[in-house]
Design a protein around this motif. Sequence first.
Motif, PDB file in Angstrom:
ATOM      1  N   TYR A  83       2.426   2.326   0.826  1.00 60.72           N
ATOM      2  CA  TYR A  83       2.061   3.264  -0.236  1.00 60.72           C
ATOM      3  C   TYR A  83       1.784   2.504  -1.540  1.00 60.72           C
ATOM      4  N   ILE A  84       2.640   1.540  -1.846  1.00 55.90           N
ATOM      5  CA  ILE A  84       2.423   0.732  -3.047  1.00 55.90           C
ATOM      6  C   ILE A  84       1.171  -0.119  -2.897  1.00 55.90           C
ATOM      7  N   TRP A  85       0.967  -0.670  -1.714  1.00 59.07           N
ATOM      8  CA  TRP A  85      -0.187  -1.538  -1.477  1.00 59.07           C
ATOM      9  C   TRP A  85      -1.506  -0.779  -1.626  1.00 59.07           C
ATOM     10  N   VAL A  86      -1.540   0.472  -1.179  1.00 59.91           N
ATOM     11  CA  VAL A  86      -2.778   1.249  -1.180  1.00 59.91           C
ATOM     12  C   VAL A  86      -2.980   2.010  -2.488  1.00 59.91           C
ATOM     13  N   ARG A  87      -1.905   2.537  -3.074  1.00 61.90           N
ATOM     14  CA  ARG A  87      -2.049   3.458  -4.189  1.00 61.90           C
ATOM     15  C   ARG A  87      -1.374   2.976  -5.470  1.00 61.90           C
ATOM     16  N   GLY A  88      -0.850   1.772  -5.479  1.00 61.27           N
ATOM     17  CA  GLY A  88      -0.183   1.261  -6.665  1.00 61.27           C
ATOM     18  C   GLY A  88      -1.154   0.669  -7.672  1.00 61.27           C
ATOM     19  N   THR A  89      -0.606   0.174  -8.763  1.00 62.45           N
ATOM     20  CA  THR A  89      -1.404  -0.515  -9.775  1.00 62.45           C
ATOM     21  C   THR A  89      -1.841  -1.872  -9.225  1.00 62.45           C
ATOM     22  N   PRO A  90      -2.818  -2.523  -9.864  1.00 68.13           N
ATOM     23  CA  PRO A  90      -3.247  -3.838  -9.365  1.00 68.13           C
ATOM     24  C   PRO A  90      -2.102  -4.834  -9.236  1.00 68.13           C
ATOM     25  N   GLY A  91      -1.187  -4.854 -10.212  1.00 65.93           N
ATOM     26  CA  GLY A  91      -0.049  -5.762 -10.120  1.00 65.93           C
ATOM     27  C   GLY A  91       0.868  -5.417  -8.964  1.00 65.93           C
ATOM     28  N   GLN A  92       1.097  -4.134  -8.762  1.00 69.36           N
ATOM     29  CA  GLN A  92       1.931  -3.707  -7.643  1.00 69.36           C
ATOM     30  C   GLN A  92       1.273  -4.038  -6.304  1.00 69.36           C
ATOM     31  N   ARG A  93      -0.033  -3.872  -6.231  1.00 73.90           N
ATOM     32  CA  ARG A  93      -0.734  -4.198  -4.989  1.00 73.90           C
ATOM     33  C   ARG A  93      -0.639  -5.684  -4.670  1.00 73.90           C
ATOM     34  N   LEU A  94      -0.781  -6.523  -5.703  1.00 73.96           N
ATOM     35  CA  LEU A  94      -0.686  -7.965  -5.490  1.00 73.96           C
ATOM     36  C   LEU A  94       0.714  -8.349  -5.005  1.00 73.96           C
ATOM     37  N   ALA A  95       1.734  -7.766  -5.610  1.00 73.23           N
ATOM     38  CA  ALA A  95       3.108  -8.055  -5.191  1.00 73.23           C
ATOM     39  C   ALA A  95       3.344  -7.592  -3.754  1.00 73.23           C
ATOM     40  N   ALA A  96       2.805  -6.424  -3.416  1.00 71.26           N
ATOM     41  CA  ALA A  96       2.965  -5.921  -2.052  1.00 71.26           C
ATOM     42  C   ALA A  96       2.265  -6.827  -1.053  1.00 71.26           C
ATOM     43  N   PHE A 162       0.416  -2.453   8.500  1.00 63.17           N
ATOM     44  CA  PHE A 162      -1.040  -2.365   8.657  1.00 63.17           C
ATOM     45  C   PHE A 162      -1.535  -1.031   9.202  1.00 63.17           C
ATOM     46  N   PRO A 163      -0.965  -0.486  10.281  1.00 69.27           N
ATOM     47  CA  PRO A 163      -1.464   0.828  10.746  1.00 69.27           C
ATOM     48  C   PRO A 163      -1.259   1.928   9.719  1.00 69.27           C
ATOM     49  N   ILE A 164      -0.127   1.887   9.014  1.00 71.62           N
ATOM     50  CA  ILE A 164       0.140   2.911   7.999  1.00 71.62           C
ATOM     51  C   ILE A 164      -0.843   2.784   6.849  1.00 71.62           C
ATOM     52  N   ALA A 165      -1.070   1.559   6.392  1.00 67.35           N
ATOM     53  CA  ALA A 165      -2.019   1.347   5.292  1.00 67.35           C
ATOM     54  C   ALA A 165      -3.424   1.773   5.695  1.00 67.35           C
ATOM     55  N   SER A 166      -3.803   1.507   6.950  1.00 63.56           N
ATOM     56  CA  SER A 166      -5.118   1.927   7.426  1.00 63.56           C
ATOM     57  C   SER A 166      -5.251   3.438   7.381  1.00 63.56           C
ATOM     58  N   ALA A 167      -4.212   4.155   7.819  1.00 66.79           N
ATOM     59  CA  ALA A 167      -4.246   5.623   7.778  1.00 66.79           C
ATOM     60  C   ALA A 167      -4.306   6.134   6.345  1.00 66.79           C
ATOM     61  N   MET A 168      -3.616   5.474   5.442  1.00 66.69           N
ATOM     62  CA  MET A 168      -3.638   5.896   4.039  1.00 66.69           C
ATOM     63  C   MET A 168      -5.006   5.689   3.420  1.00 66.69           C
ATOM     64  N   ARG A 169      -5.664   4.586   3.759  1.00 72.00           N
ATOM     65  CA  ARG A 169      -6.994   4.319   3.196  1.00 72.00           C
ATOM     66  C   ARG A 169      -8.033   5.293   3.744  1.00 72.00           C
ATOM     67  N   ALA A 170      -7.814   5.786   4.959  1.00 72.61           N
ATOM     68  CA  ALA A 170      -8.769   6.720   5.558  1.00 72.61           C
ATOM     69  C   ALA A 170      -8.569   8.151   5.089  1.00 72.61           C
ATOM     70  N   LEU A 171      -7.533   8.399   4.317  1.00 73.75           N
ATOM     71  CA  LEU A 171      -7.216   9.760   3.876  1.00 73.75           C
ATOM     72  C   LEU A 171      -8.262  10.255   2.880  1.00 73.75           C
TER      73      LEU A 171
END
Length: 277
Positions: A83-96, A162-171
Amino acid sequence: MLGRSNPIGAALFLAPLLLLLGLAYGIPFVGVLKWSFTLPEPGLGQYQALLTDPLVQSVFVRTFRICAFVTIAAVAAAYAIAYIWVRGTPGQRLAAEYCILVPFWISVLTRAFGWVALLSNQGLINTWLRSIGFLSEPLALVRNEFGVVVGMMHFLIPFAVFPIASAMRALDERVLLAARGMGASRTRIFWSVFVPMTMSGIIGSALIVFVFALGFFVTPAILGGGRSVMVAELVYLRIFQSPDWGLGAAISITLVVIVGLLTAALFRYLRPSEMAG
């Protein structure tokens, strides 16, 4: 396109790979299957032992219990990270991304011994807690199921992301906006819209984690210390430390069948192309 226009060419293209897989996996599998029916004498005696031997039954029960707990905990943690990787801020995504990718650079053996250094009676955690007066006696964090679960979760969480992030991006974001426009709160949107729409990723992630966990050997052997033996370690003990090759082979075949059924269920809910996000 190659397979549609020229099926013979596609078959020839795949032939070396299929030959390699057959030599590397098919022939040994047939040999183990033969052992399970012929050692120490021909028949189904070893498979009957799976149903009657209390030791084997207890190991299977322990394995499924640990795998179920690891699956639930790892998928829950992976969902938060995804959730953080897909929908977080740029800094949060980088950390994730660092949290997801860096563990792939560390071998499973190194990770297991790292957890031993942290969790053992003289490890960093017990030493620190005793130095500040929080504990008088060290906590038993390894050589038990707790240590096994921690080590397995650490290894499997990145795979579950990875599967969860893929499903989140396809939402479809328009669905979330529609729910917001109808007055739903953020909490209601998350639990009633977001989570159900990413359920395919959750199911795929859970199946991946459970299948991987069933075959774990190094982590339970090191962190369990022989007190939390799982199925893969039992196979090793039967094959290499006791003259019971037939039972070890029967356990292996049973495990392969279970993994095969779970893998078929995995492909039912998640396409292989989605596993890499």
